[in-house]
Every structure is written in C-alpha cells, then in structure tokens.
Write a protein that holds these residues in place. Structure first.
Motif, PDB file in Angstrom:
ATOM      1  N   ASN A 188       0.814  -1.215   0.000  1.00 54.74           N
ATOM      2  CA  ASN A 188       0.000   0.000   0.000  1.00 54.74           C
ATOM      3  C   ASN A 188       0.846   1.263   0.000  1.00 54.74           C
ATOM      4  O   ASN A 188       0.762   2.085   0.901  1.00 54.74           O
ATOM      5  CB  ASN A 188      -0.892   0.015   1.251  1.00 54.74           C
ATOM      6  CG  ASN A 188      -2.016  -0.990   1.158  1.00 54.74           C
ATOM      7  OD1 ASN A 188      -2.697  -1.075   0.138  1.00 54.74           O
ATOM      8  ND2 ASN A 188      -2.207  -1.755   2.215  1.00 54.74           N
ATOM      9  N   VAL A 226      -3.940  -2.912  -4.535  1.00 55.98           N
ATOM     10  CA  VAL A 226      -4.350  -4.216  -4.004  1.00 55.98           C
ATOM     11  C   VAL A 226      -5.355  -3.991  -2.893  1.00 55.98           C
ATOM     12  O   VAL A 226      -5.224  -3.052  -2.116  1.00 55.98           O
ATOM     13  CB  VAL A 226      -3.154  -5.006  -3.428  1.00 55.98           C
ATOM     14  CG1 VAL A 226      -2.225  -5.462  -4.530  1.00 55.98           C
ATOM     15  CG2 VAL A 226      -2.399  -4.207  -2.379  1.00 55.98           C
ATOM     16  N   ASP A 227      -6.379  -4.825  -2.834  1.00 53.03           N
ATOM     17  CA  ASP A 227      -7.358  -4.650  -1.765  1.00 53.03           C
ATOM     18  C   ASP A 227      -8.024  -5.964  -1.380  1.00 53.03           C
ATOM     19  O   ASP A 227      -8.687  -6.600  -2.208  1.00 53.03           O
ATOM     20  CB  ASP A 227      -8.425  -3.624  -2.185  1.00 53.03           C
ATOM     21  CG  ASP A 227      -9.313  -3.193  -1.015  1.00 53.03           C
ATOM     22  OD1 ASP A 227      -9.021  -3.585   0.126  1.00 53.03           O
ATOM     23  OD2 ASP A 227     -10.298  -2.463  -1.267  1.00 53.03           O
ATOM     24  N   ARG A 228      -7.848  -6.352  -0.157  1.00 55.38           N
ATOM     25  CA  ARG A 228      -8.631  -7.407   0.484  1.00 55.38           C
ATOM     26  C   ARG A 228      -8.299  -7.331   1.974  1.00 55.38           C
ATOM     27  O   ARG A 228      -7.121  -7.236   2.326  1.00 55.38           O
ATOM     28  CB  ARG A 228      -8.269  -8.795  -0.049  1.00 55.38           C
ATOM     29  CG  ARG A 228      -9.259  -9.851   0.412  1.00 55.38           C
ATOM     30  CD  ARG A 228      -9.063 -11.208  -0.250  1.00 55.38           C
ATOM     31  NE  ARG A 228     -10.302 -11.973  -0.107  1.00 55.38           N
ATOM     32  CZ  ARG A 228     -10.440 -13.239  -0.456  1.00 55.38           C
ATOM     33  NH1 ARG A 228      -9.445 -13.898  -1.000  1.00 55.38           N
ATOM     34  NH2 ARG A 228     -11.600 -13.857  -0.277  1.00 55.38           N
ATOM     35  N   ILE A 229      -9.283  -7.369   2.817  1.00 54.09           N
ATOM     36  CA  ILE A 229      -9.010  -7.325   4.258  1.00 54.09           C
ATOM     37  C   ILE A 229      -8.681  -8.742   4.724  1.00 54.09           C
ATOM     38  O   ILE A 229      -9.494  -9.660   4.572  1.00 54.09           O
ATOM     39  CB  ILE A 229     -10.195  -6.709   5.033  1.00 54.09           C
ATOM     40  CG1 ILE A 229     -10.367  -5.236   4.601  1.00 54.09           C
ATOM     41  CG2 ILE A 229      -9.949  -6.809   6.541  1.00 54.09           C
ATOM     42  CD1 ILE A 229     -11.557  -4.521   5.232  1.00 54.09           C
ATOM     43  N   LYS A 292      -8.185   4.338  -2.791  1.00 57.44           N
ATOM     44  CA  LYS A 292      -8.120   3.246  -1.809  1.00 57.44           C
ATOM     45  C   LYS A 292      -7.266   3.653  -0.605  1.00 57.44           C
ATOM     46  O   LYS A 292      -7.654   3.425   0.549  1.00 57.44           O
ATOM     47  CB  LYS A 292      -7.577   1.991  -2.498  1.00 57.44           C
ATOM     48  CG  LYS A 292      -7.748   0.729  -1.702  1.00 57.44           C
ATOM     49  CD  LYS A 292      -6.473   0.331  -1.023  1.00 57.44           C
ATOM     50  CE  LYS A 292      -6.659  -0.853  -0.091  1.00 57.44           C
ATOM     51  NZ  LYS A 292      -5.396  -1.347   0.436  1.00 57.44           N
ATOM     52  N   LEU A 296     -10.081   3.889   2.212  1.00 58.62           N
ATOM     53  CA  LEU A 296     -10.034   2.668   3.032  1.00 58.62           C
ATOM     54  C   LEU A 296      -8.927   2.753   4.087  1.00 58.62           C
ATOM     55  O   LEU A 296      -9.161   2.667   5.288  1.00 58.62           O
ATOM     56  CB  LEU A 296      -9.836   1.427   2.149  1.00 58.62           C
ATOM     57  CG  LEU A 296      -9.979   0.080   2.896  1.00 58.62           C
ATOM     58  CD1 LEU A 296     -10.322  -1.047   1.948  1.00 58.62           C
ATOM     59  CD2 LEU A 296      -8.775  -0.316   3.722  1.00 58.62           C
ATOM     60  N   ASN A 297      -7.697   2.917   3.624  1.00 54.28           N
ATOM     61  CA  ASN A 297      -6.582   2.846   4.571  1.00 54.28           C
ATOM     62  C   ASN A 297      -6.545   4.047   5.514  1.00 54.28           C
ATOM     63  O   ASN A 297      -6.176   3.902   6.692  1.00 54.28           O
ATOM     64  CB  ASN A 297      -5.247   2.679   3.838  1.00 54.28           C
ATOM     65  CG  ASN A 297      -5.148   1.371   3.052  1.00 54.28           C
ATOM     66  OD1 ASN A 297      -5.098   1.387   1.831  1.00 54.28           O
ATOM     67  ND2 ASN A 297      -5.158   0.253   3.737  1.00 54.28           N
ATOM     68  N   HIS A 300      -9.020   3.239   8.091  1.00 48.56           N
ATOM     69  CA  HIS A 300      -8.483   2.143   8.906  1.00 48.56           C
ATOM     70  C   HIS A 300      -7.522   2.671   9.971  1.00 48.56           C
ATOM     71  O   HIS A 300      -7.578   2.264  11.130  1.00 48.56           O
ATOM     72  CB  HIS A 300      -7.722   1.170   7.995  1.00 48.56           C
ATOM     73  CG  HIS A 300      -8.390  -0.158   7.851  1.00 48.56           C
ATOM     74  ND1 HIS A 300      -7.896  -1.141   7.044  1.00 48.56           N
ATOM     75  CD2 HIS A 300      -9.507  -0.677   8.433  1.00 48.56           C
ATOM     76  CE1 HIS A 300      -8.688  -2.206   7.111  1.00 48.56           C
ATOM     77  NE2 HIS A 300      -9.661  -1.942   7.942  1.00 48.56           N
ATOM     78  N   HIS A 365     -10.877  -8.319  12.877  1.00 43.05           N
ATOM     79  CA  HIS A 365      -9.680  -7.597  12.447  1.00 43.05           C
ATOM     80  C   HIS A 365      -9.210  -6.701  13.586  1.00 43.05           C
ATOM     81  O   HIS A 365      -9.910  -5.777  13.977  1.00 43.05           O
ATOM     82  CB  HIS A 365     -10.034  -6.765  11.205  1.00 43.05           C
ATOM     83  CG  HIS A 365      -8.856  -6.285  10.441  1.00 43.05           C
ATOM     84  ND1 HIS A 365      -8.959  -5.375   9.428  1.00 43.05           N
ATOM     85  CD2 HIS A 365      -7.539  -6.585  10.537  1.00 43.05           C
ATOM     86  CE1 HIS A 365      -7.768  -5.131   8.924  1.00 43.05           C
ATOM     87  NE2 HIS A 365      -6.887  -5.851   9.586  1.00 43.05           N
ATOM     88  N   ILE A 370      -3.551  -3.025  12.576  1.00 43.44           N
ATOM     89  CA  ILE A 370      -3.507  -1.876  11.663  1.00 43.44           C
ATOM     90  C   ILE A 370      -2.645  -0.750  12.242  1.00 43.44           C
ATOM     91  O   ILE A 370      -2.020   0.012  11.495  1.00 43.44           O
ATOM     92  CB  ILE A 370      -4.947  -1.377  11.396  1.00 43.44           C
ATOM     93  CG1 ILE A 370      -5.805  -2.517  10.848  1.00 43.44           C
ATOM     94  CG2 ILE A 370      -4.954  -0.193  10.423  1.00 43.44           C
ATOM     95  CD1 ILE A 370      -7.299  -2.203  10.830  1.00 43.44           C
ATOM     96  N   LYS A 377       2.895   4.619   7.271  1.00 44.99           N
ATOM     97  CA  LYS A 377       1.562   4.611   6.655  1.00 44.99           C
ATOM     98  C   LYS A 377       0.929   6.000   6.583  1.00 44.99           C
ATOM     99  O   LYS A 377       0.170   6.299   5.666  1.00 44.99           O
ATOM    100  CB  LYS A 377       0.636   3.682   7.452  1.00 44.99           C
ATOM    101  CG  LYS A 377       1.019   2.204   7.378  1.00 44.99           C
ATOM    102  CD  LYS A 377       0.151   1.356   8.307  1.00 44.99           C
ATOM    103  CE  LYS A 377       0.430  -0.137   8.138  1.00 44.99           C
ATOM    104  NZ  LYS A 377      -0.281  -0.965   9.142  1.00 44.99           N
ATOM    105  N   ARG A 381      -1.755   7.788   3.655  1.00 46.01           N
ATOM    106  CA  ARG A 381      -3.136   7.545   4.075  1.00 46.01           C
ATOM    107  C   ARG A 381      -3.837   8.818   4.545  1.00 46.01           C
ATOM    108  O   ARG A 381      -5.031   8.991   4.340  1.00 46.01           O
ATOM    109  CB  ARG A 381      -3.161   6.541   5.221  1.00 46.01           C
ATOM    110  CG  ARG A 381      -2.667   5.190   4.786  1.00 46.01           C
ATOM    111  CD  ARG A 381      -2.669   4.212   5.937  1.00 46.01           C
ATOM    112  NE  ARG A 381      -2.282   2.899   5.456  1.00 46.01           N
ATOM    113  CZ  ARG A 381      -2.669   1.758   5.991  1.00 46.01           C
ATOM    114  NH1 ARG A 381      -3.441   1.759   7.058  1.00 46.01           N
ATOM    115  NH2 ARG A 381      -2.280   0.611   5.491  1.00 46.01           N
TER     116      ARG A 381
END
Ligand code: CS2
Length: 488
Positions: A188, A226-229, A292, A296-297, A300, A365, A370, A377, A381
């Motif tokens: 990411n 890329v994306d999948r939890i 994303k 998303l991140n 998160h 999760h 995270i 990050k 983000r």
C-alpha cells in the motif's frame, strides 16, 4: 492430528474445494517476496485461478525475507493451505495448490537469487510492507544510510533487502542472456511500481551504469492497487478449521469475500490472462490507488488509533459505536474532495461498501494489527489528503484527529493507562521525542518536526498545528471515545 498435505488431501470432506489441475506439472512462473497471509489470500488466489483455467505456468515459489515461520507451516503441507472466506453468515473453504515451495532468504540467499533468475520465472510479486522497500516514507528516496542498503550497494553475493535480491537476480539474467521479469509491488505505497523501480535502480547503479540502464529499458515495474481485508490468523481460527477439515492446516488464511487488484498494463514478458473477478488491467492505476489509500486505509488508521486508545480490540466493534462511525464519515468527507476518481468508481457507493466491509463481525480484524508501522503509513493515508486540503485553505478537522490519535498512540499507553508496544520502525525516534514532554502543544511540536514523516509544508502550517494540538489536548484530557463524541 493428521496434517493437510498431498498425501491427505483426498481425505478432505467433499464440501471443501480442492485444486482440479495436476500439481505435479505446474511450473513456478511467479516468485513472491514476503509470503505472509495477505499474499496467500490475494495474489495467490488470482494465480490459482490461472492454474484452474489450465495455464500451468503460474505456480508460486514464495520467499520469506526474515523468519522461517511460514516455511515451517507450508513446506510440511507441500505448500497446500486453505483460504477461509468469511462474510458473517458462514465460511467457504478452498484449498489452494498454487504455492509450490517456500524459501527462507537469510538461510540461503543464493537459492532465492537462482529461483528469481530461473528461465521459468516471469513475474515477481512483493508484499514486504512499506518499510521493506527501504525508502524514506516522506520523500520515497532510498535510505542510503541503512546498513542493509549499504551492504547491498557494496556486494550482492548474499543480498539483504528486497530490492537487493531483485538487482542480484536481474544482473544474473542479463549475464545469461535472459529477459528480465516483471516486478509487481503489492504493498500500500503510493506509486508502488515507480518506488520499487527507483529502489532497484539506485542499488543497480552502485553495481554499474550498464546494468541500471538495462533494467530501466528492458524491465517493467507496473503500478498496482491491491485490496482485500486479511486479518492475521489466530490459533482459534486454526482450531476452528481443524473441526471442519478433519485435519490440521497450520498455513490457513482468513479473508473477507471482497478482492480487488488493479494492475497497470506494463509487462515485459508473459502474464496470465487475469480473468478473476476483481482483477483489472488498466493504463492508469494512480486514481484507484489514491482513492483506496485515502478512503479505506486512511479510515483504517483513524479507526486503529482512536479504537486502540479506547481499548477496543476489533474494527467492527469500533464502527458499531455511532460517534466513531460519524468520525469515519467526516474523515471521508474531507478526503473525498482531494481525489480525482477514476471513471468507473462511484465514490458514494464505494464509501458505503467500505463501511459494510468494516462491519463484518466474522473477520475479527484487530485494531492493533492496523496500528503497526504508523510512521510508514501516515504519509499516503492521511497526510496526502491533509496537504491537498491545506493547499486550498480547507479545514482538516477529522483527518487531524486521526493524526493526533497516532501521536497519542506513540506514547505507549491507552486511555486506561494500559501499556502497549509501539510496533514501528521509528518507535525509538518518537519515544525519544516524547520523553518527558507532557503537554499537547509540546508533543505536537516534538513529533511534527520528524521530517521522515511530515513534509515541511505541514510542519510549518500553523492552522494544522493548532488543530492537532486542540485534538491531542482533548484526547489526553478526555480519552478517544469522549473526544469522538464531542467531535461528532
Ligand atoms: C490495513 C490494511 O493493516 C493495515 O494497515 O489498513 O492491511 C488493509 O486491511 C488492506 O490494505 C485492505 O486492502
């Protein structure tokens, strides 16, 4: 208890999907660096689909760049493992045959270089986390002072870094008259392809301009989103699966149903057809990646630090609390206007789908997972959205609350004064800056001046500083939950 392996796969219950192709004739067309749970639940699923379609070139040789843990889980199972997909209403189980073997780089660096240099290897994928690229998080420049980078710039007989392994193998391929492989970063990072290429070229240059030039002209480093939890697997997950399989699988991974992989159409050699739902080959990845990372991140990380400070263990528990959910929506309102969404992305629908994904109770999760590596990050983000908004003179209230929560998290204690480990490559730096500094204003000053994290436009922005200080003071005085309630 029996263990999943080639010898026992035939004894699985018929409800479990298993490979339908002949594993004995599969080639390793892919080498993956950093074979953790994310790779096994994401890219590996896509290459597995290529094998299932009859194209047997796309087996994977996985490599761990540090510990032997994954090798010890997977090799006794002949590389077999289960992907457990959890949507909250039940599990679906698929045993994957795509991983052929796992190598442990530090035990035998030459074996990994040889595998990368093998004529069958066409694609190298990487999930080595943000810090594995050895780049300055704020600027993306190679960390020339890092001892492993310095070693790889001097001698590549036993590489130490991910980009160092790529350079050693590309040099061998060039010497042997082989074409380069396509190297795909699946971390990411913003412009992950370009960043990987820059790291590789910087190390290659130390070994000769001609090598670097060959890599630059012949090689390919596509950008990806890329994306999948994929939460870390726990011993409870393994025990639960054992009951369903009737045998033990130490290498299982659990994931949500959602999977997306946007890949720039830039390959220097063969590739699979990539017909899996969720995989898109496109000319321009950046707008997807930006949306994303920032939505998303970004959310998160905000959830991880505020939820972590409030002592909440899981993401779905954080977003079940209305004040935290409203904070996430406010963060999205702020981040959304900094995006140039790609054609085909409906941001409103994307946001509601994200919230739905965060509420999945079956994933479990952890906010702590995270919260790791925040220094690496934050820039892509949260700080990227903040910089874009501040350039237009816009407020950054919700985004700054997430950053203030990170600042408080770096102090190593949550709202009930329980201690946690700050798991971050810059943990020693932030601890030294915060040592003996009690009030919010001084803490903000101490952390905002870390130039590996905060660009100077933000470090010198008085309004950003004031917003951070106000939020950090509230977090210190009232805790994360009350701060979120007052904010909302
Ligand atoms: C998470 C990501 O751990 C983290 O930092 O934000 O791993 C996130 O789950 C994935 O990027 C989702 O694709």
């Amino acid at each position: 208890m029996t263990r999943l392996s080639s010898a026992t796969i035939g004894d699985l219950p018929s409800t479990v999907a298993v490979p339908s192709y002949d594993r004995s004739i599969v080639k390793s067309g892919v080498v993956h660096l950093g074979i953790g749970a994310f790779h096994r639940a994401h890219q590996a699923v896509v290459f597995e689909a290529a094998l299932e379609s009859g194209d047997l070139r796309w087996g994977i040789t996985g490599a761990s760049l540090r510990s032997a843990g994954v090798r010890d889980e997977m090799n006794p199972q002949d590389g077999l493992y289960t992907v457990v997909t959890r949507d909250g209403s039940g599990d679906s189980l698929k045993v994957m045959g795509v991983v052929r073997e796992v190598l442990v780089a530090p035990e035998n660096p030459k074996a990994l270089v040889e595998r990368l240099a093998h004529p069958d290897t066409h694609i190298v994928t990487l999930t080595v986390t943000e810090k594995g690229y050895k780049l300055d998080p704020a600027t993306g420049a190679l960390l020339a002072g890092d001892p492993d980078v310095a070693a790889d710039c001097t001698d590549l007989t036993a590489p130490r870094t991910a980009p160092g392994f790529l350079v050693a193998a590309l040099a061998a391929r060039r010497d042997r008259g082989l074409p380069p492989f396509t190297a795909i970063s699946c971390d990411n990072l913003p412009h992950n392809g370009r960043r990987l290429e820059q790291a590789v070229l910087a190390i290659a240059r130390a070994h000769g301009a001609a090598l670097a030039e060959w890599i630059e002209t012949e090689g390919a480093f596509p950008e990806t989103m890329v994306d999948r939890i994929v939460p870390a697997t726990t011993s409870v997950d393994i025990a639960g699966l054992e009951a369903s399989l009737g045998m033990s699988d130490q290498a299982m991974v659990k994931a949500e149903p959602f999977l997306q992989w946007v890949i720039e159409d830039r390959f220097c050699g063969p590739r699979p057809a990539f017909e899996t739902p969720g995989v898109q080959i496109t000319a321009s990845v950046a707008p997807w990646e930006e949306a994303k990372l920032r939505l998303l991140n970004g959310a998160h990380s905000g959830i991880a630090y505020l939820g972590g400070l409030a002592g909440i263990e899981f993401v779905h528990e954080v977003v079940a609390i209305p004040a935290f959910r409203r904070f996430v929506e406010a963060l999205w309102d702020e981040a959304e206007v900094t995006l140039s969404p790609p054609p085909g992305l409906d941001v409103a629908a994307y946001r509601s789908e994200l919230m739905q994904r965060f509420t999945n109770p079956a994933l479990q999760h952890r906010t702590r997972q995270i919260a790791m590596d925040g220094s690496q990050k934050l820039p892509q983000r949260l700080l990227a959205s903040i910089t874009a908004r501040r350039a237009k003179g816009l407020c950054v209230d919700a985004l700054a609350l997430a950053v203030a929560a990170w600042m408080r998290w770096q102090g190593g204690r949550d709202d009930s004064s329980a201690a946690h480990v700050v798991d971050d490559p810059l943990a020693a730096v932030t601890a030294a800056r915060l040592d003996g500094v009690a009030d919010a204003e001084a803490q903000v000053t101490a952390l905002l001046s870390i130039d590996a994290i905060f660009p100077s436009v933000l470090a010198t922005d008085e309004e950003f500083r004031a917003t951070l200080t106000r939020h950090l003071a509230a977090l210190i005085a009232n805790g994360a939950r009350a701060t979120a309630e007052a904010f909302a």
